[in-house]
Design a protein around this motif. Structure first.
Motif, PDB file in Angstrom:
ATOM      1  N   VAL A  47      -8.714  -2.641   1.618  1.00  0.00           N
ATOM      2  CA  VAL A  47      -7.845  -1.776   0.678  1.00  0.00           C
ATOM      3  C   VAL A  47      -6.642  -2.533   0.155  1.00  0.00           C
ATOM      4  O   VAL A  47      -5.905  -3.064   0.796  1.00  0.00           O
ATOM      5  CB  VAL A  47      -7.382  -0.349   1.231  1.00  0.00           C
ATOM      6  CG1 VAL A  47      -6.734   0.473   0.293  1.00  0.00           C
ATOM      7  CG2 VAL A  47      -8.661   0.331   1.648  1.00  0.00           C
ATOM      8  N   ILE A 104      -1.827   6.377   0.172  1.00  0.00           N
ATOM      9  CA  ILE A 104      -2.899   5.880   0.420  1.00  0.00           C
ATOM     10  C   ILE A 104      -3.020   5.846   1.926  1.00  0.00           C
ATOM     11  O   ILE A 104      -4.271   5.954   2.544  1.00  0.00           O
ATOM     12  CB  ILE A 104      -3.055   4.630  -0.234  1.00  0.00           C
ATOM     13  CG1 ILE A 104      -3.089   4.953  -1.884  1.00  0.00           C
ATOM     14  CG2 ILE A 104      -4.504   3.846   0.047  1.00  0.00           C
ATOM     15  CD1 ILE A 104      -4.109   6.157  -2.283  1.00  0.00           C
ATOM     16  N   SER A 142      -4.353  -3.849  -3.817  1.00  0.00           N
ATOM     17  CA  SER A 142      -4.227  -3.779  -5.388  1.00  0.00           C
ATOM     18  C   SER A 142      -4.061  -5.281  -5.854  1.00  0.00           C
ATOM     19  O   SER A 142      -3.780  -5.428  -6.998  1.00  0.00           O
ATOM     20  CB  SER A 142      -2.866  -2.889  -5.739  1.00  0.00           C
ATOM     21  OG  SER A 142      -1.801  -3.484  -4.914  1.00  0.00           O
ATOM     22  N   HIS A 191      -6.240   0.703  -4.899  1.00  0.00           N
ATOM     23  CA  HIS A 191      -5.350   1.986  -4.828  1.00  0.00           C
ATOM     24  C   HIS A 191      -5.516   3.249  -5.585  1.00  0.00           C
ATOM     25  O   HIS A 191      -5.426   4.376  -5.122  1.00  0.00           O
ATOM     26  CB  HIS A 191      -3.855   1.751  -4.593  1.00  0.00           C
ATOM     27  CG  HIS A 191      -3.304   0.787  -3.555  1.00  0.00           C
ATOM     28  ND1 HIS A 191      -2.335  -0.026  -3.913  1.00  0.00           N
ATOM     29  CD2 HIS A 191      -3.907   0.289  -2.457  1.00  0.00           C
ATOM     30  CE1 HIS A 191      -2.006  -0.919  -2.897  1.00  0.00           C
ATOM     31  NE2 HIS A 191      -3.052  -0.853  -2.019  1.00  0.00           N
ATOM     32  N   PHE A 244      -8.904   7.774  -4.938  1.00  0.00           N
ATOM     33  CA  PHE A 244      -8.972   6.985  -4.096  1.00  0.00           C
ATOM     34  C   PHE A 244      -9.878   7.328  -2.892  1.00  0.00           C
ATOM     35  O   PHE A 244     -10.756   6.933  -2.224  1.00  0.00           O
ATOM     36  CB  PHE A 244      -7.811   6.342  -3.498  1.00  0.00           C
ATOM     37  CG  PHE A 244      -7.845   5.656  -2.251  1.00  0.00           C
ATOM     38  CD1 PHE A 244      -8.263   4.074  -2.314  1.00  0.00           C
ATOM     39  CD2 PHE A 244      -7.456   6.004  -0.931  1.00  0.00           C
ATOM     40  CE1 PHE A 244      -8.357   3.415  -1.159  1.00  0.00           C
ATOM     41  CE2 PHE A 244      -7.877   5.452   0.059  1.00  0.00           C
ATOM     42  CZ  PHE A 244      -8.084   4.209  -0.021  1.00  0.00           C
ATOM     43  N   CYS A 263       0.817  -1.224  -0.067  1.00  0.00           N
ATOM     44  CA  CYS A 263       0.098  -0.078  -0.080  1.00  0.00           C
ATOM     45  C   CYS A 263       0.856   1.235  -0.019  1.00  0.00           C
ATOM     46  O   CYS A 263       1.711   1.360   1.019  1.00  0.00           O
ATOM     47  CB  CYS A 263      -0.968   0.016   1.193  1.00  0.00           C
ATOM     48  SG  CYS A 263      -2.254   1.335   1.205  1.00  0.00           S
TER      49      CYS A 263
END
Length: 161
Positions: A80, A22, A82, A100, A144, A18
């Motif tokens: 959260v 973010i 990716s 993200h 985001f 992350c």
């Protein structure tokens, strides 16, 4: 009052990959909306001091952090990540996965993204050079943040929290 009525929504973060920008959005959201954020990583990391922000460190290994998130998350929690396979597992467990770059995954979108990811893996295995995602920019961070706010607002309206 049932356990479900007492349950407060949580935001889970696949924290190893992350981006810092973010995480900063998530820390501010935790404070602003009084919502718990739990980062799961296979390495120690600095997090702000807060009763709302926690870090779970898991052993190194493929999918160990993903497995911990899926094990601990509840229906309606936000994750959260990716990682598209993790997003698919979250959606299967009736959670909400947000990428993200602000992609909110549902049953349709996550499976099409998973298929695209698998095709790209096959191309790379065959020796085809593919480019990765572009660097995360300020516009991506804002997208985001907006997606997270919209998602939280929808959850609060449905009575999840």
């Amino acid at each position: 009052m049932s356990d479900e009525e007492l349950y407060a929504m949580c935001i889970w973060v696949d924290a190893d990959a992350c981006p810092g920008a973010i995480k900063d959005v998530l820390y501010k959201t935790a404070k602003r909306m009084d919502i718990e954020v739990v980062l799961v990583a296979n390495q120690p990391m600095h997090i702000p001091r807060s009763d709302l922000i926690h870090l779970i460190t898991v052993p190194h290994g493929a999918d160990v952090a993903d497995d911990k998130i899926v094990e601990m998350m509840q229906v309606g929690d936000i994750v959260v990540t990716s990682d598209i396979p993790l997003a698919a597992r979250v959606v299967e467990k009736s959670g909400i996965a947000i990428g993200h770059r602000g992609e909110v995954f549902d049953d349709n979108t996550v499976h099409s993204r998973l298929a695209a990811r698998n095709m790209m893996d096959q191309l790379r295995s065959a020796g085809v050079e593919t480019s990765g995602p572009s660097p995360l920019g300020q516009k991506d961070v804002q997208i985001f943040a907006n997606a997270l706010d919209r998602t939280l607002t929808q959850c609060f309206r449905k009575g999840i929290q």
